[in-house]
Design a protein around this motif. Structure first.
Motif, PDB file in Angstrom:
ATOM      1  N   ALA A 116     -29.794   1.338  26.794  1.00 55.28           N
ATOM      2  CA  ALA A 116     -31.671   1.307  27.026  1.00 55.28           C
ATOM      3  C   ALA A 116     -31.580   0.940  25.659  1.00 55.28           C
ATOM      4  O   ALA A 116     -32.873   0.602  25.449  1.00 55.28           O
ATOM      5  CB  ALA A 116     -31.822   1.432  27.904  1.00 55.28           C
ATOM      6  N   ALA A 117     -31.242   2.305  24.496  1.00 51.09           N
ATOM      7  CA  ALA A 117     -31.483   2.616  23.996  1.00 51.09           C
ATOM      8  C   ALA A 117     -31.165   2.244  22.517  1.00 51.09           C
ATOM      9  O   ALA A 117     -31.290   2.403  21.118  1.00 51.09           O
ATOM     10  CB  ALA A 117     -31.330   4.220  23.498  1.00 51.09           C
ATOM     11  N   GLY A 118     -30.606   0.886  22.707  1.00 55.93           N
ATOM     12  CA  GLY A 118     -29.951   0.105  21.907  1.00 55.93           C
ATOM     13  C   GLY A 118     -28.073   0.173  21.680  1.00 55.93           C
ATOM     14  O   GLY A 118     -27.163  -0.496  20.651  1.00 55.93           O
ATOM     15  N   THR A 119     -27.702   0.696  21.863  1.00 56.63           N
ATOM     16  CA  THR A 119     -26.388   1.119  22.177  1.00 56.63           C
ATOM     17  C   THR A 119     -25.658  -0.045  22.608  1.00 56.63           C
ATOM     18  O   THR A 119     -25.693  -0.050  24.082  1.00 56.63           O
ATOM     19  CB  THR A 119     -25.714   2.153  22.506  1.00 56.63           C
ATOM     20  N   GLY A 120     -24.681  -1.187  22.530  1.00 53.83           N
ATOM     21  CA  GLY A 120     -24.471  -1.926  23.191  1.00 53.83           C
ATOM     22  C   GLY A 120     -22.315  -1.938  23.437  1.00 53.83           C
ATOM     23  O   GLY A 120     -21.720  -2.015  24.032  1.00 53.83           O
ATOM     24  N   TYR A 121     -22.150  -1.317  22.096  1.00 55.83           N
ATOM     25  CA  TYR A 121     -20.859  -0.637  22.084  1.00 55.83           C
ATOM     26  C   TYR A 121     -20.670   0.465  22.136  1.00 55.83           C
ATOM     27  O   TYR A 121     -21.295   1.633  21.274  1.00 55.83           O
ATOM     28  CB  TYR A 121     -19.914  -1.638  21.687  1.00 55.83           C
ATOM     29  N   ALA A 122     -19.518   2.022  22.394  1.00 56.22           N
ATOM     30  CA  ALA A 122     -19.551   2.529  22.435  1.00 56.22           C
ATOM     31  C   ALA A 122     -18.138   3.362  22.365  1.00 56.22           C
ATOM     32  O   ALA A 122     -17.329   2.577  23.083  1.00 56.22           O
ATOM     33  CB  ALA A 122     -19.972   3.344  23.136  1.00 56.22           C
ATOM     34  N   GLY A 123     -17.084   4.047  21.681  1.00 51.16           N
ATOM     35  CA  GLY A 123     -15.987   4.786  21.764  1.00 51.16           C
ATOM     36  C   GLY A 123     -15.758   6.243  22.804  1.00 51.16           C
ATOM     37  O   GLY A 123     -16.593   6.734  21.791  1.00 51.16           O
ATOM     38  N   ASP A 124     -15.853   6.211  23.882  1.00 53.79           N
ATOM     39  CA  ASP A 124     -15.730   7.394  24.887  1.00 53.79           C
ATOM     40  C   ASP A 124     -15.137   8.036  24.644  1.00 53.79           C
ATOM     41  O   ASP A 124     -13.312   7.420  25.190  1.00 53.79           O
ATOM     42  CB  ASP A 124     -16.458   6.775  25.854  1.00 53.79           C
ATOM     43  N   ILE A 125     -14.532   8.978  25.015  1.00 56.80           N
ATOM     44  CA  ILE A 125     -13.556   9.988  24.903  1.00 56.80           C
ATOM     45  C   ILE A 125     -13.182  10.735  25.905  1.00 56.80           C
ATOM     46  O   ILE A 125     -14.975  11.364  26.472  1.00 56.80           O
ATOM     47  CB  ILE A 125     -13.896  11.378  23.935  1.00 56.80           C
ATOM     48  N   SER A 126     -12.460  10.609  26.982  1.00 52.30           N
ATOM     49  CA  SER A 126     -12.598  11.636  27.814  1.00 52.30           C
ATOM     50  C   SER A 126     -11.425  12.368  28.253  1.00 52.30           C
ATOM     51  O   SER A 126      -9.738  11.489  28.057  1.00 52.30           O
ATOM     52  CB  SER A 126     -12.556  10.127  28.711  1.00 52.30           C
TER      53      SER A 126
END
Length: 405
Positions: free
Chosen positions: A127-137
């Protein structure tokens, strides 16, 4: 008021649409005044300025007003699974102590509570403008958090220690397995000072075999530097306490970057994150190996009271992406906030360069530049409306990067 107020993240529209705005930043060096974005079936057909294309008859026209449309932002490095730890751990601790506190605090949460917090914060991030991410789990959870929020990107299953998993025997968590609604599944090594050479080799091989990016924290702390360059120190004691045997690791090495190079980990599909403890030789090596890099300035300032040397990165020929790290080390997962902090901290870096870090550099880092990073023909129609207006393109970019309208 900041630009993030009244912000609107616009996902791929259905059917045929035309979005108009006072300004459209299609890419770093192309800003259209009184422009439009023509989309069809979720992809960008064209961008232009002035009169609408005469060939369009049935498209839905959406006029966003005098503000600005920009590409959806890219958070190239975050840890959604740590979202429940927001404001739980003081920043001003020695790094090893902070890690110990993080592990202790994380153990107090159930998997369900960690996943709920991840899903909630993923929605806030998008919602704050980030459409793509590299998420580390590390825990292997929150795989669907980004997908459920409407975002895309790469989900990295992170490994550390010495045990080498049988990746080929896994199913849904195997890197390169069928994508979860366009979320690519890859792997990450935690860091050179926490992950055995054999495990790093296996993970890197798995990513290469499937043409996926491989992520790793690198040269982040003085503890890491001491351990890699001496094979001793407080971090060595910490690993021993956690049952990680490093006696066969090829230590010492001149620097963490050179250590990974000796192991054959550095190449064009490696994404190296942080890079606080690097010298000119390290940077030249990263350039030669075409390594992608990601900086997390707010997290670095909070945890290490230091900032990455972005001017040297840029002058050497590296193109850093931006990441937020986790809510355990940062106040928000907003790349708008990260851009603003970066602009304030590095006044010698031009606004358009910082904007590139948050868009196309991030897309390249995650190897999703074919769909993201710019508003170009054929790319995914995902963009952000900001209530920002200005008299000139230069002033507009200044306002966007400083998150100020």
């Amino acid at each position: 008021m900041t630009a993030s107020q009244d912000l609107q993240t616009i996902g791929p529209p259905k059917g045929e649409t035309i979005h108009r705005a006072g300004w459209i930043v299609t890419q770093v060096d192309r800003i259209l005044e009184n422009g439009y974005i023509h989309t069809r079936n979720g992809s960008i057909v064209e961008t232009g300025t002035g009169k609408l294309p005469v060939t369009v008859t049935d498209a839905q026209l959406i006029d966003h007003g005098p503000g600005t449309l920009i590409p959806a932002l890219v958070n190239a490095h975050t840890h959604l699974e740590l979202s429940a730890l927001k404001q739980k751990i003081p920043f001003d601790l020695p790094f090893q102590t902070w890690v110990e506190k993080l592990l202790e605090e994380r153990s107090r949460h159930t998997t369900a509570s960690l996943e709920r917090a991840a899903v909630n914060e993923a929605r806030v991030m998008v919602a704050a403008g980030t459409g793509y991410a590299g998420d580390i789990s590390t825990l292997g959870i929150a795989k669907n958090a980004l997908q459920n929020s409407g975002g895309l990107g790469v989900w990295f299953q992170e490994y550390l220690g010495s045990r080498v998993p049988d990746l080929d025997a896994r199913t849904t968590e195997t890197p390169g397995s069928p994508q979860v609604s366009d979320i690519q599944l890859s792997v990450a090594g935690h860091a050179p000072h926490t992950t055995s050479p054999a495990l790093l080799h296996r993970l890197k091989q798995a990513a290469l075999q499937r043409s996926l990016p491989f992520s790793i924290h690198l040269a982040e702390s003085r503890d890491e530097h001491e351990f890699i360059t001496t094979g001793q120190g407080s971090w060595a004691d910490f690993l021993t306490l956690r049952g990680i045997d490093f006696s066969a690791w090829p230590l010492p090495a001149p620097t963490p970057v050179q250590y990974l190079n000796r192991l054959g980990i550095l190449d064009g599909s490696t994404l190296a994150v942080h890079l606080l403890d690097v010298d000119k030789n390290d940077l030249d090596l990263l350039v030669r190996k075409q390594v992608k890099i990601c900086a997390c300035p707010r997290s670095n300032q909070n945890l290490h009271n230091r900032l990455p040397d972005l001017p040297s990165f840029l002058s050497t020929g590296l193109f850093p992406a931006l990441g937020t790290d986790s809510l355990a080390s940062c106040a928000s997962l907003s790349i708008l906030d990260e851009m603003s902090f970066t602009a304030q901290s590095y006044q010698q870096i031009r606004p358009e360069t910082i904007f590139g870090m948050a868009t196309i550099n991030g897309a390249v880092a995650l190897d999703i530049q074919s769909i993201a990073g710019t508003l170009s023909k054929g790319k995914r129609a995902c963009f952000v409306y900001l209530p920002v207006d200005a008299q000139t393109p230069e002033a507009l970019m200044e306002k966007i990067v400083h998150n100020d309208c």
